[in-house]
Design an enzyme around this catalytic site. Structure first.
Site, PDB file in Angstrom:
ATOM      1  CE  LYS A 208      -3.363   2.402   2.849  1.00  0.00           C
ATOM      2  NZ  LYS A 208      -4.332   2.351   3.935  1.00  0.00           N
ATOM      3  CD  GLU A 214       9.211  -5.944   7.323  1.00  0.00           C
ATOM      4  OE1 GLU A 214       8.887  -4.871   6.754  1.00  0.00           O
ATOM      5  OE2 GLU A 214       9.082  -6.136   8.553  1.00  0.00           O
ATOM      6  N   GLY A 270      -4.829  -1.704   4.971  1.00  0.00           N
ATOM      7  CA  GLY A 270      -4.049  -2.857   4.506  1.00  0.00           C
ATOM      8  C   GLY A 270      -4.740  -4.175   4.803  1.00  0.00           C
ATOM      9  NE  ARG A 271      -6.592  -3.407  10.898  1.00  0.00           N
ATOM     10  CZ  ARG A 271      -5.884  -2.301  11.034  1.00  0.00           C
ATOM     11  NH1 ARG A 271      -4.696  -2.195  10.458  1.00  0.00           N
ATOM     12  NH2 ARG A 271      -6.322  -1.284  11.745  1.00  0.00           N
ATOM     13  CD  GLU A 356      -1.939  -4.251  11.383  1.00  0.00           C
ATOM     14  OE1 GLU A 356      -0.737  -4.563  11.479  1.00  0.00           O
ATOM     15  OE2 GLU A 356      -2.501  -4.115  10.288  1.00  0.00           O
ATOM     16  CG  HIS A 387      -5.383 -35.618  17.207  1.00  0.00           C
ATOM     17  ND1 HIS A 387      -5.559 -36.812  17.865  1.00  0.00           N
ATOM     18  CD2 HIS A 387      -6.409 -35.515  16.329  1.00  0.00           C
ATOM     19  CE1 HIS A 387      -6.633 -37.419  17.380  1.00  0.00           C
ATOM     20  NE2 HIS A 387      -7.168 -36.648  16.447  1.00  0.00           N
ATOM     21  CE  LYS A 511       5.689  -0.839   9.948  1.00  0.00           C
ATOM     22  NZ  LYS A 511       4.831  -0.023   9.107  1.00  0.00           N
TER      23      LYS A 511
HETATM   24  O1  F6P Z   1       2.103  -4.053   9.917  1.00  0.00           O
HETATM   25  C1  F6P Z   1       1.744  -2.754   9.600  1.00  0.00           C
HETATM   26  C2  F6P Z   1       1.249  -2.633   8.205  1.00  0.00           C
HETATM   27  O2  F6P Z   1       1.132  -1.279   7.930  1.00  0.00           O
HETATM   28  C3  F6P Z   1      -0.063  -3.364   7.948  1.00  0.00           C
HETATM   29  O3  F6P Z   1      -1.174  -2.674   8.395  1.00  0.00           O
HETATM   30  C4  F6P Z   1      -0.007  -3.551   6.481  1.00  0.00           C
HETATM   31  O4  F6P Z   1      -0.942  -4.493   6.045  1.00  0.00           O
HETATM   32  C5  F6P Z   1       1.426  -3.996   6.319  1.00  0.00           C
HETATM   33  O5  F6P Z   1       2.149  -3.205   7.252  1.00  0.00           O
HETATM   34  C6  F6P Z   1       2.007  -3.836   4.954  1.00  0.00           C
HETATM   35  O6  F6P Z   1       1.993  -2.512   4.536  1.00  0.00           O
HETATM   36  P1  F6P Z   1       2.187  -2.107   3.023  1.00  0.00           P
HETATM   37  O7  F6P Z   1       1.084  -2.714   2.234  1.00  0.00           O
HETATM   38  O8  F6P Z   1       2.151  -0.610   3.007  1.00  0.00           O
HETATM   39  O9  F6P Z   1       3.531  -2.635   2.575  1.00  0.00           O
END
Ligand code: F6P
Length: 547
Positions: A208, A214, A270-271, A356, A387, A511
């Site tokens: 987003k 990452e 995002g979620r 979240e 189990h 972060k």
């Molecule tokens: O973990 C925080 C967050 O902002 C989430 O809400 C989001 O889904 C994820 O990081 C990834 O963010 P992006 O889509 O901006 O890379």
């Protein structure tokens, strides 16, 4: 300071506290006195039949919970959300994932602009691209057709498409390989691409913000892998990388032409985003028609949430049941236990959606809350969990409300013998609901001839509440219905707890600290003000990596 009484001072809240203090209901007795609850405590929405009869509730409990919902203005906030008001107060954003599945002729305005045509324009762009990849018309740099699709993203940019890909695997193009890379641990990308041919691989970089470390790190490494495999020609990138983002500027800075970008907007959290452009990998897998069926499933539950009366409103009922246990029985967690192998990532997806959103400890005005908010959400598919950890649910000291999710039919394509296993799978689901609710008394254990010293060990107290969600089959539409059901449940709980369910400031600190610490790990750089424990850990790490 507002005059509105805070949650726990509301008369509707204290009425529930009194009700709880007087509560002595046992599920065996409740069913004996009122067998009709098995039919009465069922709500239907779309293809979902939701049975909440095995809960520690009576009609009075439900009425009191509904009064709390009314008093806290859940439906007012719901309407504000659907209208596109900026109900995400800390980020000053509208919350409009519902617009992502609105029909083309709907009108949803943000700042006076109807966003629905933009949503459908991106859906059309995605459909066109997905068809070209699926048919082989979209080729890689060397002219070979794409056989592998690798989604690189994390959190909402990974969990949704990865979960839905697994859930709808039976509907996917089996001649294509799909992989989902999220972890900054290089092993994730390594394992995802080690057996792939770069000439046949398409990377979808999903972010987003397009700033998530990452994802940017993995995308950079993926680009190197691709260029190395294709002789270093930069122009290969355009045929092998597409992006899904709200941030065109950052996408260009990264070196990807925005012609290959599929857009979404800051009013999609995002979620809450896998039904936006973030679902491109899923659309390639299942095809545009199935994707649209899934969107229709979401929309059906949106409409239900928007229009069903409180007593028959499925997301609201689930929200209120969660509040009953979390706030009045001190339940700390909520288990989601799907009886479907295809829902193996469903609970992990819900963890982000719920935790979240509602893992907050200040209210919308920034004041500390004096009540419990979101639960720990956990679980894996049954029967595997039976189990492993069900022992604790049955006989441990904690109250763990659970959702049992199952389907009347297995997915198409199983052999006759494997299809026949479905009854056994579902027998397990029903048996668990039964055992959790009604347990086994000491007298019943004794009647089986169990030696007295073992009786308490083999007694099941029961009264462990479950909701059973049943549908005919796990189709794209049913998946959309299930996800929308949980989205609106989470919304309703956040509204009652008076928290902002749409920000996520709690992920920021880690972060920032990781970014600051990285040079200490790579070059031994001095980090001013670092605490002694972390200093020692970093020093040990550096020593160990040299050994
Ligand atoms: O973990 C925080 C967050 O902002 C989430 O809400 C989001 O889904 C994820 O990081 C990834 O963010 P992006 O889509 O901006 O890379």
């Amino acid at each position: 300071m507002s005059d509105t009484p805070r949650l726990t001072r509301r008369p509707e809240w204290t009425a529930l506290e009194d009700h709880r203090a007087r509560w002595h209901g046992r599920l065996r007795e409740l069913f004996a006195a009122d067998p009709g609850r098995a039919e009465r405590y069922v709500v239907r929405v779309g293809d979902l039949r939701i049975d909440y009869s095995k809960h520690l509730i009576t009609d009075e409990t439900l009425a009191l919970l509904q009064e709390l919902a009314t008093a806290t203005g859940v439906f007012g906030l719901r309407d504000a959300m659907f209208r596109g008001e900026r109900i995400n107060v800390t980020e000053r954003r509208a919350v409009l994932h519902t617009a992502l599945r609105a029909p083309a002729d709907a009108v949803v305005e943000v700042d006076g602009e109807n966003v629905v045509p933009r949503v459908h324009a991106v859906l059309d762009q995605m459909s066109d691209f997905a068809e070209r990849v699926r048919s082989g018309e979209w080729t890689g740099h060397t002219g070979r057709r794409i056989r592998n699709v690798v989604n690189i993203g994390i959190g909402g940019s990974d969990l949704g498409p990865a979960m839905a890909y697994e859930a709808l695997r039976a509907y996917t193009a089996r001649d294509l390989t799909f992989r989902f890379v999220s972890n900054v641990d290089g092993a994730d990308l390594h394992e995802a691409v080690r057996d792939l041919d770069p000439a046949e691989t398409l990377f979808i970089v999903a972010s987003k913000t397009f700033t998530t470390i990452e994802t940017i790190t993995n995308a950079t490494s993926a680009r190197s892998w691709l260029l190395q495999g294709l002789g270093g020609e930069e122009k290969a990138v355009a045929r092998h990388f597409v992006t899904l983002s709200t941030n065109a500027e950052k996408v260009s800075d990264f070196g990807i032409d925005t012609i290959n970008m599929f857009e979404f907007w800051d009013w999609v959290g995002g979620r809450y985003s896998y039904d936006s452009a973030i679902g491109l990998s899923l659309m390639i897998a299942i095809g545009p028609d199935r994707f649209r069926e899934m969107l229709d499933g979401f929309a059906l539950v949106d409409e239900h949430f928007r229009s069903a009366p409180a007593e028959a409103n499925a997301p609201l009922l689930l929200a209120l049941l969660g509040i009953w246990y979390g706030n009045f029985f001190d339940a700390q967690s909520h288990a989601v236990l799907p009886y479907s192998h295809y829902l193996s990532k469903f609970t992990a997806y819900l963890q982000q959606l719920d935790m979240e959103s509602n893992g907050k400890s200040v209210d919308r005005a920034g004041r500390p809350v004096q009540w419990q908010t979101g639960p720990v959400v956990w679980g894996t598919p049954g029967t595997n969990g039976q189990h492993a950890y069900y022992q604790l649910i049955h006989q441990g000291t904690k109250l763990i409300p659970a959702d049992l999710i199952g389907f009347a039919r297995p997915v198409a394509g199983l052999s006759e013998a494997l299809e026949a296993q479905h009854d056994l799978l579902m027998a397990n689901l029903f048996a668990q609901g039964q055992a959790l609710a009604f347990g086994k008394t000491a007298d019943e254990v004794r009647a089986e001839g169990v030696p007295e010293e073992q009786v308490t060990h083999r007694t099941f107290r029961g009264d462990h509440p479950t909701t059973t969600i049943l549908a005919t089959a796990l189709t794209p539409s049913v998946l959309g219905q299930l996800i929308a059901l949980y989205e609106h449940k989470v919304f309703a709980q956040g509204a009652i707890w008076d928290i902002d369910s749409f920000d996520q400031w709690g992920v920021e600190l880690g972060k920032v600290l990781a970014k600051r610490l990285e040079p200490a790990l790579t070059e031994g750089a001095h980090v001013p003000g670092l605490d002694p424990s972390t200093t020692a850990l970093v020093a040990t790490y550096r020593e160990l990596k040299e050994v």
